[in-house]
Motif scaffolding. Structure first.
Motif, mmCIF file in Angstrom:
data_model
loop_
_atom_site.group_PDB
_atom_site.id
_atom_site.type_symbol
_atom_site.label_atom_id
_atom_site.label_comp_id
_atom_site.label_asym_id
_atom_site.label_seq_id
_atom_site.Cartn_x
_atom_site.Cartn_y
_atom_site.Cartn_z
ATOM 1 N N PRO A 55 0.817 -1.221 0.000
ATOM 2 C CA PRO A 55 0.000 0.000 0.000
ATOM 3 C C PRO A 55 0.853 1.275 0.000
ATOM 4 O O PRO A 55 0.434 2.306 -0.506
ATOM 5 C CB PRO A 55 -0.801 -0.112 1.293
ATOM 6 C CG PRO A 55 -0.956 -1.572 1.501
ATOM 7 C CD PRO A 55 0.382 -2.148 1.058
ATOM 8 N N PHE A 56 2.065 1.187 0.539
ATOM 9 C CA PHE A 56 2.932 2.370 0.588
ATOM 10 C C PHE A 56 3.875 2.414 -0.604
ATOM 11 O O PHE A 56 4.074 3.446 -1.222
ATOM 12 C CB PHE A 56 3.754 2.375 1.880
ATOM 13 C CG PHE A 56 2.905 2.462 3.108
ATOM 14 C CD1 PHE A 56 2.440 3.688 3.556
ATOM 15 C CD2 PHE A 56 2.550 1.324 3.815
ATOM 16 C CE1 PHE A 56 1.641 3.780 4.690
ATOM 17 C CE2 PHE A 56 1.756 1.404 4.939
ATOM 18 C CZ PHE A 56 1.291 2.627 5.377
ATOM 19 N N SER A 57 4.475 1.256 -0.911
ATOM 20 C CA SER A 57 5.517 1.252 -1.944
ATOM 21 C C SER A 57 4.921 1.080 -3.335
ATOM 22 O O SER A 57 5.592 1.301 -4.330
ATOM 23 C CB SER A 57 6.482 0.093 -1.685
ATOM 24 O OG SER A 57 5.785 -1.141 -1.788
ATOM 25 N N GLY A 58 3.681 0.668 -3.412
ATOM 26 C CA GLY A 58 3.087 0.324 -4.702
ATOM 27 C C GLY A 58 3.315 -1.155 -4.976
ATOM 28 O O GLY A 58 4.180 -1.787 -4.365
ATOM 29 N N VAL A 59 2.526 -1.689 -5.889
ATOM 30 C CA VAL A 59 2.636 -3.112 -6.224
ATOM 31 C C VAL A 59 3.837 -3.311 -7.145
ATOM 32 O O VAL A 59 3.973 -2.609 -8.134
ATOM 33 C CB VAL A 59 1.348 -3.588 -6.930
ATOM 34 C CG1 VAL A 59 1.473 -5.035 -7.360
ATOM 35 C CG2 VAL A 59 0.149 -3.420 -6.011
ATOM 36 N N PRO A 60 4.747 -4.236 -6.794
ATOM 37 C CA PRO A 60 5.924 -4.449 -7.653
ATOM 38 C C PRO A 60 5.524 -4.935 -9.048
ATOM 39 O O PRO A 60 4.460 -5.537 -9.213
ATOM 40 C CB PRO A 60 6.721 -5.524 -6.913
ATOM 41 C CG PRO A 60 5.810 -6.103 -5.902
ATOM 42 C CD PRO A 60 4.725 -5.126 -5.635
ATOM 43 N N GLU B 47 5.281 6.078 3.060
ATOM 44 C CA GLU B 47 6.245 5.035 3.362
ATOM 45 C C GLU B 47 5.752 4.187 4.512
ATOM 46 O O GLU B 47 5.078 4.654 5.421
ATOM 47 C CB GLU B 47 7.608 5.647 3.725
ATOM 48 C CG GLU B 47 8.459 5.938 2.515
ATOM 49 C CD GLU B 47 9.660 6.803 2.840
ATOM 50 O OE1 GLU B 47 10.760 6.462 2.387
ATOM 51 O OE2 GLU B 47 9.503 7.812 3.557
ATOM 52 N N LYS B 48 6.147 2.935 4.454
ATOM 53 C CA LYS B 48 5.842 1.999 5.523
ATOM 54 C C LYS B 48 6.985 2.056 6.531
ATOM 55 O O LYS B 48 8.150 2.115 6.152
ATOM 56 C CB LYS B 48 5.747 0.602 4.893
ATOM 57 C CG LYS B 48 5.804 -0.558 5.864
ATOM 58 C CD LYS B 48 4.496 -0.734 6.564
ATOM 59 C CE LYS B 48 4.600 -1.816 7.650
ATOM 60 N NZ LYS B 48 3.884 -1.418 8.861
ATOM 61 N N PHE B 82 1.237 8.632 4.864
ATOM 62 C CA PHE B 82 1.035 9.161 3.524
ATOM 63 C C PHE B 82 1.101 10.682 3.608
ATOM 64 O O PHE B 82 0.737 11.269 4.643
ATOM 65 C CB PHE B 82 -0.356 8.796 2.980
ATOM 66 C CG PHE B 82 -0.515 7.339 2.638
ATOM 67 C CD1 PHE B 82 0.087 6.800 1.502
ATOM 68 C CD2 PHE B 82 -1.301 6.503 3.436
ATOM 69 C CE1 PHE B 82 -0.085 5.462 1.175
ATOM 70 C CE2 PHE B 82 -1.468 5.164 3.111
ATOM 71 C CZ PHE B 82 -0.854 4.641 1.980
ATOM 72 N N THR B 83 1.551 11.317 2.552
ATOM 73 C CA THR B 83 1.455 12.773 2.472
ATOM 74 C C THR B 83 0.517 13.123 1.327
ATOM 75 O O THR B 83 0.657 12.578 0.228
ATOM 76 C CB THR B 83 2.832 13.411 2.206
ATOM 77 O OG1 THR B 83 3.758 12.856 3.129
ATOM 78 C CG2 THR B 83 2.774 14.910 2.395
ATOM 79 N N ILE B 84 -0.443 13.982 1.622
ATOM 80 C CA ILE B 84 -1.384 14.389 0.577
ATOM 81 C C ILE B 84 -1.419 15.912 0.482
ATOM 82 O O ILE B 84 -0.942 16.619 1.375
ATOM 83 C CB ILE B 84 -2.823 13.871 0.856
ATOM 84 C CG1 ILE B 84 -3.360 14.430 2.169
ATOM 85 C CG2 ILE B 84 -2.864 12.360 0.867
ATOM 86 C CD1 ILE B 84 -4.844 14.193 2.388
#
Lengths: 422, 118
Positions: A55-60, B47-48, B82-84
């Motif tokens: 969800p953060f990095s995007g789907v590879p 970022e996680k 997240f930043t929006i």
């Protein structure tokens, strides 16, 4: 919270289920079937890791490679931790198969098929019961969760979990390995697989129990697995094609077995144009391939019955005579009361209500707890003008049914019998 | 236009039993949410943060003390951010309101980023 994103579960393509099954098979082939618990945990960990990071990095770009790398590393870590040895015996082709897949393309796809076939043979080993084979295959090859399997079988999660655990340890004790059986063993081992897939399909197809969505998934999983067997040069046979044909013909009629309100439709009421043409074509393909060799298996006869039902232009033009011949032959080989009920319905079309009803009554003892028996009985009683008996039979059918759409069907039939203004 | 940060607080819960199907659905929901914001040009990034292995640093005059944390056992951790981009808090709230994080037992701390520069 207004304006929520709708749940997408209806639109997802079961990619993770398939990935999960592929990874378990591939890792078991590398590390050994006896490491299956470690492998399954590692695969689950990799999926959770994806859920937390994507969800953060995007789907590879290559999801499968990402998951596989993660799962493999976790597997190696955990095997290192549990055994003191630092070197883990990994299949030397493993790197090639798992990580450079975009380079080898087609051969990678066939490797995955090979992994999965070996896993099917391991999970459907004759050492465990057909029920256990189905549960274990759904879990490890199909990527179904214990909860989903329990749903489909209307069983408690606990009992399914126990069934699977026992099956795995039995297989480990029997020294089952990841392999395509030798030519000598092959016929028996294939039979063992076919029996499990037949059960899996019927569990999904049968109208009596379970949650509709999961059941549909079972049907398509059975078709996917039988196709793997049919496609492989070593495991294919006329019998395999016969079962594949049966599955495709039956599944083709599935969308029409209930109307848009979820109400059951009997065959005569179904819109034949809405049957799945692609599945019918696939069924025909397998049916043609099955017509070779000199052995006519039960699956051949059942596929032929399904073919006649499915290919008839209309209900009234069904070749009942030919269907009856197939049923007669099946019943001669091994009598089944439930199949006899279906045979009598066909007999009724050919020889009339009286002939069918008389024989139906003889089945009463054996099918005294079978809802469909009483629905059929009521149908004939109504045709014979015995509405009181018909109502009693439907009431019994209602009592015996644990499925809502069947219950609504019975209620509808009851209303058709009982005059509204007596 | 001001930036806002969504700090995703999550209650650590046992997710080990989720089925592959469930997991795929959760990811699909997050991707749909961020794709929607991206289509409106509203998302700046995210970022996680790793769940385990963090450090807490506290200063005492010219000394400082390091303690480990948060731990996996902690009731709540910041899982990521997240930043929006939004006109104001009203819009920022609206854009965050369907973040799947809210559906899966977490809560969102929304903070406006102080603009730097002239």
């Amino acid at each position: 919270m207004t304006d929520r994103v709708p749940v997408l579960s209806e639109t997802i393509d079961h990619l993770f289920r398939h990935h999960s099954g592929q990874m378990v098979a591939s890792l078991c082939r590398s590390f050994g079937f006896d490491k299956i618990d470690t492998v399954e945990d590692a695969v689950q960990d990799s999926l959770i890791a994806a859920m937390k990071t994507w969800p953060f990095s995007g789907v590879p770009v290559d999801q499968f490679a990402w998951l596989m790398r993660t799962a493999k590393n976790r597997c190696i870590d955990s095997l290192r931790r549990s055994s003191k040895s630092t070197s883990i015996d990994v299949d030397e082709n493993f790197e090639l198969r798992s990580e450079n897949n975009e380079l080898i393309g087609a051969s990678f796809a066939s490797e995955i098929d090979e992994d999965q076939l070996q896993m099917i043979f391991a999970c459907c080993h004759p050492a465990i019961s057909p029920d256990s084979r189905v549960a274990l295959t759904l879990k490890t090859v199909g990527g179904f969760s214990v909860g989903e399997i329990a749903h489909a079988f209307l069983a408690k999660e606990d009992s399914i979990a126990k069934l699977i655990t026992r099956a795995k340890s039995k297989l480990r004790d029997s020294g089952v390995r990841m392999e395509i059986p030798t030519p000598v063993e092959l016929p028996d081992r294939v039979d063992s697989v076919l029996k499990a897939l037949y059960l899996m399909f019927n569990e999904g197809y049968g109208a009596s129990t379970g949650e509709a969505l999961t059941r549909k998934d079972l049907v398509f999983e059975a078709i996917r697995l039988i196709s793997l067997l049919a496609k492989h040069p070593v495991t294919t046979s006329p019998k395999v094609d016969a079962l594949a044909a049966l599955f495709c013909f039956q599944a083709a009629r599935m969308p029409q077995r209930s109307d848009h309100n979820g109400e059951l439709l009997i065959l005569a009421e179904q819109d034949r144009d809405a049957w799945d043409k692609r599945l019918i074509a696939r069924g025909l393909h397998h049916f043609r391939l099955s017509a070779s060799g000199d052995h006519m298996s039960d699956y051949h006869l059942e596929a032929e019955i399904a073919a006649i039902y499915t290919l008839a232009a209309a209900y009234f033009s069904t070749d009942w005579r030919r269907i009856l011949t197939c049923y007669d032959e099946l019943q001669l080989r091994q009598f089944s009361p439930v199949r006899e009920l279906n045979r009598l319905i066909v007999l009724g079309e050919l020889e009339g209500t009286e002939a069918a009803y008389k024989r139906l009554l003889d089945l009463g003892k054996e099918l005294s707890n079978y809802s469909l028996f009483f629905i059929t009985k009521a149908h004939y009683e109504n045709l014979r003008g015995e509405s009181v008996l018909a109502v009693a039979s439907l009431a019994r059918a209602f009592e015996l049914s644990d499925n809502d759409s069947v219950k609504r069907f019975i209620t509808k039939k009851l209303a058709e019998i009982t005059p509204q203004h007596p | 236009m001001p930036n806002y940060m969504l700090l995703l607080h999550e209650q650590t819960s046992d997710v080990s039993q989720l089925s592959p199907e469930d997991i795929e659905a959760v990811i699909a929901e997050y991707m749909a949410w961020s794709a929607k914001l991206a289509a409106q040009g509203k998302i700046r990034g995210g970022e996680k943060l790793r769940d385990e292995g963090g450090r807490h640093l506290h200063g005492f005059g010219d000394k400082f003390r390091v303690t480990d944390g948060p731990f996996v056992e902690a009731k709540e951790v910041i899982g990521g951010y997240f930043t929006i981009e939004a006109e104001n808090y009203d819009e920022a709230v609206r854009l965050s309101s369907d973040c799947p994080h809210l559906k899966y037992g977490g809560w969102v701390e929304l903070r406006e980023v102080e603009p730097t520069g002239e």
